[in-house]
Scaffold this motif. Sequence first.
Motif, PDB file in Angstrom:
ATOM      1  N   HIS A 275       0.869  -1.193   0.000  1.00  0.00           N
ATOM      2  CA  HIS A 275       0.000   0.000   0.000  1.00  0.00           C
ATOM      3  C   HIS A 275       0.901   1.236   0.000  1.00  0.00           C
ATOM      4  CE1 HIS A 275      -3.566   2.293   0.588  1.00  0.00           C
ATOM      5  NE2 HIS A 275      -3.898   1.958   1.818  1.00  0.00           N
ATOM      6  N   LEU A 311       7.909  -5.738  -8.844  1.00  0.00           N
ATOM      7  CA  LEU A 311       8.285  -4.402  -9.289  1.00  0.00           C
ATOM      8  C   LEU A 311       7.479  -3.403  -8.469  1.00  0.00           C
ATOM      9  CD1 LEU A 311      10.297  -4.037 -11.518  1.00  0.00           C
ATOM     10  CD2 LEU A 311       8.435  -3.652 -13.110  1.00  0.00           C
ATOM     11  N   ARG A 317      -4.796  -3.066  -7.558  1.00  0.00           N
ATOM     12  CA  ARG A 317      -5.990  -3.894  -7.471  1.00  0.00           C
ATOM     13  C   ARG A 317      -7.084  -3.401  -8.421  1.00  0.00           C
ATOM     14  NH1 ARG A 317      -8.413  -6.833  -3.547  1.00  0.00           N
ATOM     15  NH2 ARG A 317      -6.461  -7.951  -3.540  1.00  0.00           N
ATOM     16  N   LYS A 367      -0.897  -9.030 -17.731  1.00  0.00           N
ATOM     17  CA  LYS A 367      -1.497  -8.870 -16.397  1.00  0.00           C
ATOM     18  C   LYS A 367      -1.979  -7.434 -16.143  1.00  0.00           C
ATOM     19  CE  LYS A 367       1.288 -12.525 -14.225  1.00  0.00           C
ATOM     20  NZ  LYS A 367       0.275 -13.565 -14.376  1.00  0.00           N
TER      21      LYS A 367
HETATM   22  N1  CMC Z   1       5.403  -7.051 -10.025  1.00  0.00           N
HETATM   23  C1  CMC Z   1       5.310  -8.295 -10.552  1.00  0.00           C
HETATM   24  N2  CMC Z   1       4.162  -8.993 -10.625  1.00  0.00           N
HETATM   25  C2  CMC Z   1       3.054  -8.421 -10.141  1.00  0.00           C
HETATM   26  C3  CMC Z   1       3.069  -7.123  -9.580  1.00  0.00           C
HETATM   27  C4  CMC Z   1       4.306  -6.441  -9.545  1.00  0.00           C
HETATM   28  N3  CMC Z   1       4.383  -5.211  -9.016  1.00  0.00           N
HETATM   29  N4  CMC Z   1       1.838  -6.796  -9.172  1.00  0.00           N
HETATM   30  C5  CMC Z   1       1.050  -7.847  -9.455  1.00  0.00           C
HETATM   31  N5  CMC Z   1       1.781  -8.822 -10.050  1.00  0.00           N
HETATM   32  C6  CMC Z   1       1.280 -10.099 -10.558  1.00  0.00           C
HETATM   33  C7  CMC Z   1       1.033 -11.081  -9.421  1.00  0.00           C
HETATM   34  O1  CMC Z   1       2.161 -11.897  -9.184  1.00  0.00           O
HETATM   35  C8  CMC Z   1      -0.153 -11.868  -9.933  1.00  0.00           C
HETATM   36  O2  CMC Z   1       0.319 -12.827 -10.834  1.00  0.00           O
HETATM   37  P1  CMC Z   1      -0.457 -14.239 -10.986  1.00  0.00           P
HETATM   38  O3  CMC Z   1      -1.845 -13.902 -11.431  1.00  0.00           O
HETATM   39  O4  CMC Z   1       0.334 -14.963 -12.005  1.00  0.00           O
HETATM   40  O5  CMC Z   1      -0.415 -14.885  -9.630  1.00  0.00           O
HETATM   41  C9  CMC Z   1      -0.954 -10.825 -10.737  1.00  0.00           C
HETATM   42  O6  CMC Z   1       0.008  -9.841 -11.146  1.00  0.00           O
HETATM   43  C10 CMC Z   1      -2.067 -10.160  -9.929  1.00  0.00           C
HETATM   44  O7  CMC Z   1      -1.487  -9.660  -8.720  1.00  0.00           O
HETATM   45  P2  CMC Z   1      -2.195  -9.710  -7.320  1.00  0.00           P
HETATM   46  O8  CMC Z   1      -1.157  -9.653  -6.265  1.00  0.00           O
HETATM   47  O9  CMC Z   1      -3.155 -10.873  -7.296  1.00  0.00           O
HETATM   48  O10 CMC Z   1      -3.032  -8.383  -7.401  1.00  0.00           O
HETATM   49  P3  CMC Z   1      -3.590  -7.555  -6.186  1.00  0.00           P
HETATM   50  O11 CMC Z   1      -4.703  -6.751  -6.727  1.00  0.00           O
HETATM   51  O12 CMC Z   1      -3.885  -8.457  -5.043  1.00  0.00           O
HETATM   52  O13 CMC Z   1      -2.357  -6.622  -5.764  1.00  0.00           O
HETATM   53  C11 CMC Z   1      -0.862  -4.818  -5.570  1.00  0.00           C
HETATM   54  C12 CMC Z   1      -2.225  -5.299  -6.094  1.00  0.00           C
HETATM   55  C13 CMC Z   1      -0.789  -3.296  -5.714  1.00  0.00           C
HETATM   56  C14 CMC Z   1      -0.720  -5.183  -4.095  1.00  0.00           C
HETATM   57  C15 CMC Z   1       0.265  -5.480  -6.424  1.00  0.00           C
HETATM   58  O14 CMC Z   1       0.148  -5.096  -7.773  1.00  0.00           O
HETATM   59  C16 CMC Z   1       1.656  -5.161  -5.872  1.00  0.00           C
HETATM   60  O15 CMC Z   1       2.131  -5.822  -4.968  1.00  0.00           O
HETATM   61  N6  CMC Z   1       2.329  -4.094  -6.447  1.00  0.00           N
HETATM   62  C17 CMC Z   1       3.609  -3.652  -5.918  1.00  0.00           C
HETATM   63  C18 CMC Z   1       3.388  -2.793  -4.683  1.00  0.00           C
HETATM   64  C19 CMC Z   1       2.842  -1.417  -5.016  1.00  0.00           C
HETATM   65  O16 CMC Z   1       3.323  -0.744  -5.903  1.00  0.00           O
HETATM   66  N7  CMC Z   1       1.851  -0.985  -4.244  1.00  0.00           N
HETATM   67  C20 CMC Z   1       1.255   0.345  -4.370  1.00  0.00           C
HETATM   68  C21 CMC Z   1      -0.171   0.284  -4.831  1.00  0.00           C
HETATM   69  S1  CMC Z   1      -0.797   1.878  -5.369  1.00  0.00           S
HETATM   70  C22 CMC Z   1      -0.751   2.902  -3.985  1.00  0.00           C
HETATM   71  C23 CMC Z   1      -1.484   2.420  -2.795  1.00  0.00           C
HETATM   72  O17 CMC Z   1      -2.531   1.786  -2.879  1.00  0.00           O
HETATM   73  O18 CMC Z   1      -1.024   2.702  -1.710  1.00  0.00           O
END
Ligand code: CMC
Length: 440
Positions: A275, A311, A317, A367
């Motif tokens: 987050h 990354l 999300r 993705k």
């Molecule tokens: N790098 C590599 N792969 C990724 C990334 C990433 N940053 N983000 C998502 N994926 C992949 C993940 O491995 C998954 O792959 P698979 O379907 O093969 O298992 C797919 O994409 C979907 O990811 P998810 O974790 O199921 O998606 P989520 O909606 O639960 O997570 C997130 C969203 C923001 C937590 C995630 O994209 C992430 O960890 N990003 C990096 C951290 C980040 O930048 N966070 C800031 C978010 S914006 C500001 C805020 O909200 O505070």
Amino acid sequence: MSQTASPAGTADTVTLTDNRTGKTITMPVLHGSTGPDVIDIRKLYGETGFFTYDPGFTSTGSCESQITFIDGDQGILLHRGYPIEELAEHSDFMEVCYLLLHGELPNPKEKHDFTYTITRHTMVHEQLSNFFRGFRRDAHPMAIMCGVVGALSAFYHDSTDIEDPKQRMIASHRLIAKMPTIAAMAYKYSVGQPFIYPRNDLGYAENFLHMTFAVPCEEYKVNPIIAKAMDRIFILHADHEQNASTSTVRLAGSSGANPFACIAAGIASLWGPAHGGANEAVLKMLTEIGHKDRIPEFIKRAKDKNDSFRLMGFGHRVYKNYDPRAKVMQKTCQEVLSQLDIRDEPLLEIAVELERIALQDEYFVEKKLYPNVDFYSGIILKAIGFPTSMFTALFALARTAGWISQWKEMIEDPVQKIGRPRQLYTGATKRSYVPLDRRG
Ligand code: CMC
């Protein structure tokens, strides 16, 4: 179970059939002003004995709200209907705070009065300074923020009366006003410099920069370019619908907890690297990459299922398109660096190249992983002079406007109840206690 939506032209309901028994339940479909419709499942358990199962709330609307709307597929973010790009370009943070809290942009008198009120609430109780002295000098600013913001409830007893609309508004003003003071004090404490009092002749962002970077032994003039950029960064972080920290604030508040305690809970939730902590993590990642030549190595790691590396600053999300805040942030970043005459910022070069490569990579394309708000913010904050550890505290400062507006909306919502999710229990079923001497 099978589910059928009512055909077009019939009543807006969805009927769910238990295929084992043939029993059906018909549930209303609710329409928002825009965005997907929702199935009202409130009677589901009472009438069928089923709960729904949705870890991470990927398909669950937890409340009705009129504050912020996101269309993740189109990359649209609206506050009270106004696009974030327009607010970032033409508005200022005080106006956005007013808009989030009150629902409309202020007229000139309302803006003047609101700014005046916020300005006059910026000082914190003198006794609160003692809290800081209890922390280690190397304490993370977010650890300090969680503690000190929670402690505000011990200082402003009148504002803990959540039943009184006037007190709710005063608490909202106090929180928006005091967050910059507290964040600046956390910074000052970490560098061993004296706290700087707020100044009523300065604007919100300007005052924060002054409290952060001024020292008592010489005059400090805030660079207007930096103050403007800071204000825009605050706007870009002001609210973001029902994200983890906002939902935490609402859930904490649903029990009737006071607003200061609820915002402290939101700060705790924001801290995580998935987050708000991502802005700090991005800068660490860019520093670790160190050179453009090493980008492919990190891209490879991000795609490797056996490597926990992600990354940072990529993916979201809700957004399955470019985060509109990231676009404004990237532009602001380039403007600030050029206005500060920082020509070669290696981290910016790495970030731009990383973005270029990732956006062409099949994994990220498939993705729908795009840069989010945190991808470029750290580079600007670093250029302004903030240490990495302060980045998430700045996010918390700005997000307080959204948190408190969402908290207020929840308290004023007649259908609001204490938040109490259910579960799919997979643990042991009932069994008898075994005395210690009979356990093998
Ligand atoms: N790098 C590599 N792969 C990724 C990334 C990433 N940053 N983000 C998502 N994926 C992949 C993940 O491995 C998954 O792959 P698979 O379907 O093969 O298992 C797919 O994409 C979907 O990811 P998810 O974790 O199921 O998606 P989520 O909606 O639960 O997570 C997130 C969203 C923001 C937590 C995630 O994209 C992430 O960890 N990003 C990096 C951290 C980040 O930048 N966070 C800031 C978010 S914006 C500001 C805020 O909200 O505070």
